[in-house]
Design a protein around this motif. Structure first.
Motif, PDB file in Angstrom:
ATOM      1  N   THR A 213      87.533 -85.237  33.715  1.00  0.00           N
ATOM      2  CA  THR A 213      87.070 -83.938  34.764  1.00  0.00           C
ATOM      3  C   THR A 213      88.449 -83.231  34.730  1.00  0.00           C
ATOM      4  O   THR A 213      89.320 -83.748  34.313  1.00  0.00           O
ATOM      5  CB  THR A 213      86.514 -84.831  36.138  1.00  0.00           C
ATOM      6  N   ALA A 214      88.449 -82.184  35.504  1.00  0.00           N
ATOM      7  CA  ALA A 214      89.448 -81.116  35.297  1.00  0.00           C
ATOM      8  C   ALA A 214      89.365 -80.467  36.632  1.00  0.00           C
ATOM      9  O   ALA A 214      88.503 -80.044  37.341  1.00  0.00           O
ATOM     10  CB  ALA A 214      89.166 -80.152  34.071  1.00  0.00           C
TER      11      ALA A 214
ATOM     12  N   THR B  13      91.962 -77.213  38.956  1.00  0.00           N
ATOM     13  CA  THR B  13      93.090 -75.992  38.372  1.00  0.00           C
ATOM     14  C   THR B  13      93.142 -75.390  39.822  1.00  0.00           C
ATOM     15  O   THR B  13      92.733 -75.694  40.942  1.00  0.00           O
ATOM     16  CB  THR B  13      92.504 -75.147  37.762  1.00  0.00           C
TER      17      THR B  13
ATOM     18  N   ILE C 268      88.939 -74.336  33.549  1.00  0.00           N
ATOM     19  CA  ILE C 268      88.060 -75.532  33.612  1.00  0.00           C
ATOM     20  C   ILE C 268      87.215 -75.575  32.250  1.00  0.00           C
ATOM     21  O   ILE C 268      87.151 -76.384  31.500  1.00  0.00           O
ATOM     22  CB  ILE C 268      87.272 -75.687  34.683  1.00  0.00           C
TER      23      ILE C 268
ATOM     24  N   TYR D 164      82.403 -76.661  38.707  1.00  0.00           N
ATOM     25  CA  TYR D 164      83.125 -77.141  37.476  1.00  0.00           C
ATOM     26  C   TYR D 164      84.483 -78.021  37.947  1.00  0.00           C
ATOM     27  O   TYR D 164      84.474 -78.964  36.942  1.00  0.00           O
ATOM     28  CB  TYR D 164      83.577 -75.716  36.841  1.00  0.00           C
ATOM     29  N   GLY D 165      84.821 -77.948  38.794  1.00  0.00           N
ATOM     30  CA  GLY D 165      85.994 -78.738  39.441  1.00  0.00           C
ATOM     31  C   GLY D 165      86.629 -78.240  40.600  1.00  0.00           C
ATOM     32  O   GLY D 165      86.806 -76.913  40.642  1.00  0.00           O
TER      33      GLY D 165
ATOM     34  N   SER E  67      89.158 -76.103  42.574  1.00  0.00           N
ATOM     35  CA  SER E  67      90.003 -74.962  42.395  1.00  0.00           C
ATOM     36  C   SER E  67      90.477 -74.472  43.464  1.00  0.00           C
ATOM     37  O   SER E  67      89.883 -73.721  44.122  1.00  0.00           O
ATOM     38  CB  SER E  67      89.370 -74.182  41.484  1.00  0.00           C
TER      39      SER E  67
END
Length: 221
Positions: free
Chosen positions: A115-116, A118, A131, A163-164, A166
Motif C-alpha cells: 500500500t502507499a 503521500t 500513489i 488510493y491511499g 494523502s
C-alpha cells in the motif's frame, strides 16, 4: 498469526514521517511485527539547511534506521510513503526502489501485499498521481495492491482518497491533522489484516494440497 510489515518512507519536513508512524501503529495494532524505515537522504546538506523545517526533521530523523533491501526480503507486506514531487514519488524513495532489481528477479517481491501514502502542500497537488505512479512499480513486482478504498469512516473524514492516505497542507511543526493520522492508522491496520488473511489462506491451501498428494501416493503404493 504474526505477519511482518515494512513501512518504508521518505520525508523532508516530517509530514510523511508522521503518517508513516501512524501506518506502523495501525499495523502493530493488528498484530503485525513492524519495521519503520526511512530511505537515505540524497539532497546536499547546504540545501537542507536553507529550510528550517527540513533541517529540523533531518536532525531528528537520524534516530530512525535507514531502509535496506533486506527489509523488503524480510517483510510479508510493504507500505511506502513519499511526498509528491510533480505528481510522482520523491527521488529519494525512487532511488531506494531502483535498488530492488535483484530481489525482484529472484521473485522476492511477488505476491506480497503493498500500500502507499503521500502528502502534498495543496489538495490538488498530485497526491493521487503519486500513489498511482507507485502502482506502476507494484505491477512490475507482481505485488498485491491493498488500497484503503472507501471501507472505513476514517477514509471519508480525511478527505476521501481511496488510493491511499494523502494529507494536504503546507509543512508545519505540528504535522498532519488527526483525521489524516487516523486514516493512516486504518490503512496500516487494513494492510496487516489482509496480509494475515492471505497467509492463513495459503496455509490452508498448502495443507489441503499436501493431503491430496499424500492420498495419491497411498493409492499408488
Amino acid at each position: 498469526m504474526t505477519v511482518k510489515v515494512a513501512v518504508i518512507y521518505y520525508s523532508a519536513t516530517g509530514t510523511v514521517h508522521a503518517l508513516a508512524q501512524a501506518v506502523a501503529e495501525g499495523a502493530a495494532l493488528a498484530g503485525a511485527e513492524v519495521r519503520l524505515r526511512r530511505v537515505a537522504e540524497l539532497a546536499p546538506d547546504s540545501a537542507i539547511s536553507q529550510n528550517p523545517l527540513w533541517r529540523r526533521h533531518a536532525d531528528v530523523a537520524t534516530s530512525i534506521a535507514e531502509a535496506t533491501i533486506e527489509d523488503l526480503a524480510w517483510a510479508d507486506a510493504f507500505a511506502f510513503g513519499t511526498p509528491t514531487r510533480f505528481g510522482t514519488p520523491a527521488a529519494q524513495l525512487k532511488q531506494f526502489i531502483d535498488q530492488a532489481g535483484g530481489l525482484w528477479r529472484e521473485g522476492g517481491l511477488a505476491d506480497k501485499p503493498v500500500t502507499a501514502f503521500t502528502s502534498a502542500a495543496n489538495r490538488h497537488g498530485g497526491s493521487e498521481a503519486t500513489i498511482l505512479s507507485l502502482g506502476n512499480v507494484f505491477y512490475h513486482w507482481g505485488a498485491l495492491i491493498v488500497p484503503p478504498g472507501f471501507t472505513d469512516p476514517a477514509v471519508y473524514a480525511a478527505g476521501g482518497n481511496p488510493y491511499g492516505t494523502s494529507y494536504a497542507g503546507p509543512p508545519t511543526t505540528d504535522g498532519p491533522d488527526d483525521t489524516a493520522l487516523q486514516a493512516a492508522r486504518y490503512q496500516g491496520r487494513r494492510l496487516a489484516q489482509i496480509t494475515i488473511r492471505l497467509l492463513e489462506g495459503s496455509l490452508v491451501t498448502d495443507t489441503a494440497a499436501g493431503a491430496v498428494r499424500a492420498g495419491a501416493i497411498s493409492q499408488t503404493a
